[in-house]
Design an enzyme around this catalytic site. Structure first.
Site, PDB file in Angstrom:
ATOM      1  N   ARG A 186    -134.887 -11.282 -86.332  1.00  0.00           N
ATOM      2  CA  ARG A 186    -136.205 -11.795 -86.690  1.00  0.00           C
ATOM      3  C   ARG A 186    -137.148 -11.467 -85.554  1.00  0.00           C
ATOM      4  O   ARG A 186    -136.827 -11.684 -84.384  1.00  0.00           O
ATOM      5  CB  ARG A 186    -136.142 -13.313 -86.887  1.00  0.00           C
ATOM      6  CG  ARG A 186    -137.486 -14.025 -86.895  1.00  0.00           C
ATOM      7  CD  ARG A 186    -138.099 -14.058 -88.258  1.00  0.00           C
ATOM      8  NE  ARG A 186    -139.377 -14.770 -88.258  1.00  0.00           N
ATOM      9  CZ  ARG A 186    -140.385 -14.456 -89.030  1.00  0.00           C
ATOM     10  NH1 ARG A 186    -140.290 -13.447 -89.877  1.00  0.00           N
ATOM     11  NH2 ARG A 186    -141.501 -15.134 -89.001  1.00  0.00           N
ATOM     12  N   HIS A 207    -140.394 -12.926 -84.366  1.00  0.00           N
ATOM     13  CA  HIS A 207    -141.183 -14.134 -84.614  1.00  0.00           C
ATOM     14  C   HIS A 207    -142.348 -14.169 -83.639  1.00  0.00           C
ATOM     15  O   HIS A 207    -142.148 -14.237 -82.430  1.00  0.00           O
ATOM     16  CB  HIS A 207    -140.312 -15.381 -84.446  1.00  0.00           C
ATOM     17  CG  HIS A 207    -141.013 -16.636 -84.834  1.00  0.00           C
ATOM     18  ND1 HIS A 207    -141.055 -17.087 -86.137  1.00  0.00           N
ATOM     19  CD2 HIS A 207    -141.738 -17.514 -84.103  1.00  0.00           C
ATOM     20  CE1 HIS A 207    -141.764 -18.201 -86.187  1.00  0.00           C
ATOM     21  NE2 HIS A 207    -142.192 -18.477 -84.958  1.00  0.00           N
ATOM     22  N   SER A 208    -143.559 -14.122 -84.176  1.00  0.00           N
ATOM     23  CA  SER A 208    -144.739 -14.151 -83.319  1.00  0.00           C
ATOM     24  C   SER A 208    -145.060 -15.584 -82.917  1.00  0.00           C
ATOM     25  O   SER A 208    -145.003 -16.506 -83.736  1.00  0.00           O
ATOM     26  CB  SER A 208    -145.932 -13.523 -84.035  1.00  0.00           C
ATOM     27  OG  SER A 208    -145.681 -12.151 -84.259  1.00  0.00           O
ATOM     28  N   GLU A 209    -145.405 -15.729 -81.659  1.00  0.00           N
ATOM     29  CA  GLU A 209    -145.690 -17.046 -81.092  1.00  0.00           C
ATOM     30  C   GLU A 209    -146.717 -17.809 -81.922  1.00  0.00           C
ATOM     31  O   GLU A 209    -147.739 -17.260 -82.323  1.00  0.00           O
ATOM     32  CB  GLU A 209    -146.218 -16.868 -79.669  1.00  0.00           C
ATOM     33  CG  GLU A 209    -146.551 -18.156 -78.965  1.00  0.00           C
ATOM     34  CD  GLU A 209    -147.007 -17.925 -77.538  1.00  0.00           C
ATOM     35  OE1 GLU A 209    -146.801 -18.827 -76.721  1.00  0.00           O
ATOM     36  OE2 GLU A 209    -147.560 -16.844 -77.238  1.00  0.00           O
ATOM     37  N   ARG A 269    -151.637 -14.205 -84.341  1.00  0.00           N
ATOM     38  CA  ARG A 269    -151.707 -12.779 -84.709  1.00  0.00           C
ATOM     39  C   ARG A 269    -152.459 -11.992 -83.629  1.00  0.00           C
ATOM     40  O   ARG A 269    -153.219 -11.083 -83.896  1.00  0.00           O
ATOM     41  CB  ARG A 269    -152.297 -12.582 -86.107  1.00  0.00           C
ATOM     42  CG  ARG A 269    -151.430 -13.193 -87.214  1.00  0.00           C
ATOM     43  CD  ARG A 269    -151.777 -12.706 -88.612  1.00  0.00           C
ATOM     44  NE  ARG A 269    -153.150 -12.893 -89.003  1.00  0.00           N
ATOM     45  CZ  ARG A 269    -153.648 -13.980 -89.624  1.00  0.00           C
ATOM     46  NH1 ARG A 269    -152.864 -14.991 -89.931  1.00  0.00           N
ATOM     47  NH2 ARG A 269    -154.928 -14.035 -89.948  1.00  0.00           N
ATOM     48  N   ASP A 283    -154.952  -8.757 -88.528  1.00  0.00           N
ATOM     49  CA  ASP A 283    -153.734  -8.853 -87.723  1.00  0.00           C
ATOM     50  C   ASP A 283    -153.869  -7.920 -86.526  1.00  0.00           C
ATOM     51  O   ASP A 283    -153.976  -6.707 -86.692  1.00  0.00           O
ATOM     52  CB  ASP A 283    -152.519  -8.482 -88.573  1.00  0.00           C
ATOM     53  CG  ASP A 283    -151.192  -8.848 -87.935  1.00  0.00           C
ATOM     54  OD1 ASP A 283    -151.143  -9.006 -86.700  1.00  0.00           O
ATOM     55  OD2 ASP A 283    -150.203  -8.969 -88.675  1.00  0.00           O
ATOM     56  N   ARG A 336    -151.608  -7.825 -83.946  1.00  0.00           N
ATOM     57  CA  ARG A 336    -150.337  -7.733 -83.223  1.00  0.00           C
ATOM     58  C   ARG A 336    -149.870  -6.289 -83.030  1.00  0.00           C
ATOM     59  O   ARG A 336    -150.169  -5.422 -83.834  1.00  0.00           O
ATOM     60  CB  ARG A 336    -149.245  -8.520 -83.956  1.00  0.00           C
ATOM     61  CG  ARG A 336    -149.482 -10.014 -83.933  1.00  0.00           C
ATOM     62  CD  ARG A 336    -148.505 -10.756 -84.788  1.00  0.00           C
ATOM     63  NE  ARG A 336    -148.743 -10.470 -86.211  1.00  0.00           N
ATOM     64  CZ  ARG A 336    -148.061 -11.035 -87.198  1.00  0.00           C
ATOM     65  NH1 ARG A 336    -147.091 -11.896 -86.931  1.00  0.00           N
ATOM     66  NH2 ARG A 336    -148.341 -10.744 -88.448  1.00  0.00           N
ATOM     67  N   LYS A 368    -144.607  -5.047 -90.866  1.00  0.00           N
ATOM     68  CA  LYS A 368    -143.688  -5.176 -89.729  1.00  0.00           C
ATOM     69  C   LYS A 368    -142.524  -4.191 -89.888  1.00  0.00           C
ATOM     70  O   LYS A 368    -142.131  -3.519 -88.929  1.00  0.00           O
ATOM     71  CB  LYS A 368    -143.176  -6.613 -89.658  1.00  0.00           C
ATOM     72  CG  LYS A 368    -142.487  -6.991 -88.376  1.00  0.00           C
ATOM     73  CD  LYS A 368    -141.986  -8.434 -88.415  1.00  0.00           C
ATOM     74  CE  LYS A 368    -143.092  -9.452 -88.394  1.00  0.00           C
ATOM     75  NZ  LYS A 368    -142.581 -10.855 -88.350  1.00  0.00           N
TER      76      LYS A 368
END
Length: 196
Positions: free
Chosen positions: A49, A51-53, A94, A126, A128, A154
Protein backbone atom coordinates in the site's frame (compact mmCIF):
# COMPACT_ATOMS: atom_id res chain seq x y z
CA UNK A 1 17.24 7.51 -7.29
CA UNK A 2 15.55 10.45 -5.54
CA UNK A 3 15.94 9.12 -1.99
CA UNK A 4 18.32 7.32 0.28
CA UNK A 5 17.56 4.75 2.98
CA UNK A 6 18.75 6.23 6.27
CA UNK A 7 17.39 4.37 9.31
CA UNK A 8 15.37 1.36 10.44
CA UNK A 9 13.95 -0.01 13.67
CA UNK A 10 11.41 -2.51 14.94
CA UNK A 11 7.89 -1.10 15.36
CA UNK A 12 5.71 -3.28 17.60
CA UNK A 13 1.97 -2.87 16.88
CA UNK A 14 -1.22 -4.67 17.92
CA UNK A 15 -0.99 -6.45 14.53
CA UNK A 16 2.56 -7.68 15.12
CA UNK A 17 6.07 -6.34 14.67
CA UNK A 18 6.83 -4.25 11.60
CA UNK A 19 10.23 -3.00 10.49
CA UNK A 20 10.02 0.78 10.08
CA UNK A 21 12.42 2.03 7.41
CA UNK A 22 13.14 5.75 7.04
CA UNK A 23 14.00 7.43 3.75
CA UNK A 24 15.24 10.93 2.97
CA UNK A 25 14.70 12.83 -0.28
CA UNK A 26 18.10 13.82 -1.68
CA UNK A 27 16.94 17.17 -3.07
CA UNK A 28 14.81 18.43 -0.17
CA UNK A 29 15.67 16.42 2.93
CA UNK A 30 11.97 15.53 3.37
CA UNK A 31 11.43 12.20 5.07
CA UNK A 32 9.18 9.24 4.29
CA UNK A 33 8.77 5.80 5.84
CA UNK A 34 7.89 2.24 4.99
CA UNK A 35 6.46 -0.37 7.31
CA UNK A 36 7.65 -3.83 6.32
CA UNK A 37 5.95 -6.94 7.67
CA UNK A 38 7.49 -10.38 7.36
CA UNK A 39 9.95 -11.55 4.72
CA UNK A 40 9.47 -9.52 1.53
CA UNK A 41 12.31 -11.22 -0.35
CA UNK A 42 11.71 -13.82 -3.04
CA UNK A 43 9.83 -13.97 -6.31
CA UNK A 44 6.25 -13.81 -5.01
CA UNK A 45 4.74 -10.32 -5.53
CA UNK A 46 4.40 -8.43 -2.25
CA UNK A 47 1.09 -7.03 -0.99
CA UNK A 48 1.71 -3.29 -0.71
CA UNK A 49 0.00 0.00 0.00
CA UNK A 50 1.21 3.50 -0.82
CA UNK A 51 -0.55 5.56 1.84
CA UNK A 52 -0.31 9.33 1.63
CA UNK A 53 -0.04 11.17 4.92
CA UNK A 54 -3.35 12.41 6.34
CA UNK A 55 -3.01 13.81 9.84
CA UNK A 56 -6.75 14.40 10.16
CA UNK A 57 -7.76 10.90 9.09
CA UNK A 58 -4.79 8.83 10.26
CA UNK A 59 -4.23 10.35 13.72
CA UNK A 60 -7.30 12.47 14.51
CA UNK A 61 -9.94 9.98 13.26
CA UNK A 62 -11.66 12.44 10.91
CA UNK A 63 -14.74 11.18 9.12
CA UNK A 64 -14.27 13.71 6.26
CA UNK A 65 -12.17 11.19 4.31
CA UNK A 66 -11.49 7.45 4.15
CA UNK A 67 -7.75 7.73 4.87
CA UNK A 68 -7.66 6.48 8.45
CA UNK A 69 -9.95 3.59 7.56
CA UNK A 70 -7.69 2.70 4.61
CA UNK A 71 -4.54 2.86 6.75
CA UNK A 72 -5.99 0.49 9.34
CA UNK A 73 -7.41 -1.90 6.72
CA UNK A 74 -4.16 -1.97 4.73
CA UNK A 75 -2.02 -2.76 7.77
CA UNK A 76 -4.50 -5.47 8.79
CA UNK A 77 -4.47 -7.04 5.29
CA UNK A 78 -0.66 -6.99 5.25
CA UNK A 79 -0.42 -8.59 8.71
CA UNK A 80 -3.01 -11.24 7.81
CA UNK A 81 -1.07 -12.03 4.62
CA UNK A 82 2.08 -12.48 6.71
CA UNK A 83 4.23 -10.21 4.53
CA UNK A 84 3.94 -6.85 2.87
CA UNK A 85 4.84 -3.18 2.77
CA UNK A 86 3.04 0.01 3.64
CA UNK A 87 4.79 3.09 2.29
CA UNK A 88 3.86 6.15 4.33
CA UNK A 89 4.13 8.87 1.71
CA UNK A 90 4.62 12.15 3.59
CA UNK A 91 2.73 14.41 1.17
CA UNK A 92 -0.11 15.71 3.37
CA UNK A 93 -3.36 16.78 1.73
CA UNK A 94 -2.47 15.37 -1.71
CA UNK A 95 0.75 17.37 -1.26
CA UNK A 96 -0.73 20.81 -0.58
CA UNK A 97 0.31 20.70 3.09
CA UNK A 98 -1.65 20.77 6.31
CA UNK A 99 -2.47 24.49 6.38
CA UNK A 100 -3.76 24.49 2.81
CA UNK A 101 -5.70 21.32 3.59
CA UNK A 102 -7.44 23.17 6.43
CA UNK A 103 -8.18 26.02 4.00
CA UNK A 104 -9.57 23.46 1.53
CA UNK A 105 -11.78 22.02 4.28
CA UNK A 106 -13.16 25.52 4.92
CA UNK A 107 -13.97 25.87 1.21
CA UNK A 108 -15.65 22.45 1.25
CA UNK A 109 -17.76 23.66 4.18
CA UNK A 110 -18.88 26.48 1.84
CA UNK A 111 -20.00 23.99 -0.83
CA UNK A 112 -16.92 23.39 -2.98
CA UNK A 113 -15.95 19.78 -3.60
CA UNK A 114 -12.42 18.53 -2.86
CA UNK A 115 -11.18 19.18 -6.42
CA UNK A 116 -12.79 22.64 -6.67
CA UNK A 117 -11.34 23.58 -3.28
CA UNK A 118 -7.81 22.69 -4.44
CA UNK A 119 -8.34 24.71 -7.62
CA UNK A 120 -9.59 27.71 -5.61
CA UNK A 121 -6.31 27.60 -3.68
CA UNK A 122 -4.25 27.46 -6.88
CA UNK A 123 -3.42 23.75 -6.81
CA UNK A 124 -4.10 20.82 -9.11
CA UNK A 125 -6.57 18.21 -7.88
CA UNK A 126 -3.61 16.01 -6.90
CA UNK A 127 -0.08 17.36 -6.39
CA UNK A 128 1.53 14.11 -5.17
CA UNK A 129 4.71 12.61 -6.65
CA UNK A 130 4.39 8.82 -6.62
CA UNK A 131 7.75 8.31 -8.36
CA UNK A 132 9.31 8.73 -4.90
CA UNK A 133 7.37 5.65 -3.81
CA UNK A 134 8.75 3.62 -6.70
CA UNK A 135 12.24 4.48 -5.48
CA UNK A 136 11.31 3.36 -1.96
CA UNK A 137 10.12 -0.01 -3.30
CA UNK A 138 13.39 -0.38 -5.21
CA UNK A 139 15.46 0.51 -2.13
CA UNK A 140 13.56 -2.25 -0.30
CA UNK A 141 14.48 -4.71 -3.07
CA UNK A 142 10.92 -5.00 -4.38
CA UNK A 143 9.85 -4.48 -7.99
CA UNK A 144 6.64 -6.57 -8.15
CA UNK A 145 3.63 -5.77 -5.99
CA UNK A 146 -0.05 -6.42 -5.51
CA UNK A 147 -1.13 -2.85 -4.81
CA UNK A 148 -3.89 -2.01 -2.33
CA UNK A 149 -5.43 1.05 -4.02
CA UNK A 150 -8.53 2.51 -5.61
CA UNK A 151 -6.48 5.04 -7.60
CA UNK A 152 -5.65 3.96 -11.18
CA UNK A 153 -3.32 6.97 -11.56
CA UNK A 154 -1.16 5.57 -8.76
CA UNK A 155 -0.92 2.25 -10.63
CA UNK A 156 -0.02 4.06 -13.86
CA UNK A 157 2.71 6.24 -12.31
CA UNK A 158 4.32 3.40 -10.35
CA UNK A 159 4.27 1.19 -13.46
CA UNK A 160 5.91 3.94 -15.53
CA UNK A 161 8.55 4.27 -12.78
CA UNK A 162 9.49 0.58 -13.07
CA UNK A 163 7.30 -1.19 -10.51
CA UNK A 164 5.37 -4.16 -11.87
CA UNK A 165 1.84 -3.98 -10.46
CA UNK A 166 0.65 -7.56 -10.96
CA UNK A 167 -2.73 -6.88 -9.32
CA UNK A 168 -4.74 -3.89 -8.09
CA UNK A 169 -6.38 -4.91 -4.82
CA UNK A 170 -9.41 -2.70 -4.00
CA UNK A 171 -9.44 -1.01 -0.59
CA UNK A 172 -13.00 0.25 -0.20
CA UNK A 173 -13.65 1.08 3.45
CA UNK A 174 -14.89 3.90 5.64
CA UNK A 175 -17.74 5.38 3.62
CA UNK A 176 -20.01 7.43 5.91
CA UNK A 177 -22.41 10.40 5.66
CA UNK A 178 -19.55 12.85 6.31
CA UNK A 179 -17.42 11.71 3.36
CA UNK A 180 -19.94 10.50 0.75
CA UNK A 181 -19.62 13.66 -1.38
CA UNK A 182 -15.82 13.56 -1.08
CA UNK A 183 -15.68 9.92 -2.23
CA UNK A 184 -18.19 10.53 -5.03
CA UNK A 185 -16.04 13.45 -6.22
CA UNK A 186 -12.89 11.31 -6.16
CA UNK A 187 -14.68 8.74 -8.32
CA UNK A 188 -16.26 11.23 -10.74
CA UNK A 189 -13.43 13.76 -11.13
CA UNK A 190 -10.27 11.82 -10.24
CA UNK A 191 -11.12 8.38 -11.63
CA UNK A 192 -10.94 6.48 -8.34
CA UNK A 193 -12.53 3.03 -8.53
CA UNK A 194 -14.87 2.98 -5.56
CA UNK A 195 -17.63 0.53 -6.48
CA UNK A 196 -17.38 -3.00 -5.10
Amino acid sequence: MQLKRVAEAKLPTPLGDFLMVGFEELATGHDHAALVFGDISGKTPVLARVHSECLTGDALFSLRCDCGFQLEAALTHIAEEGRGILIYHRQEGRNIGLLNKIRAYALQDQGYDTVEANHQLGFAADERDFTLCADMFKLLGVDEVRLLTNNPKKVEILTEAGINIVERVPLIVGRNPNNEHYLDTKAAKMGHLLSK
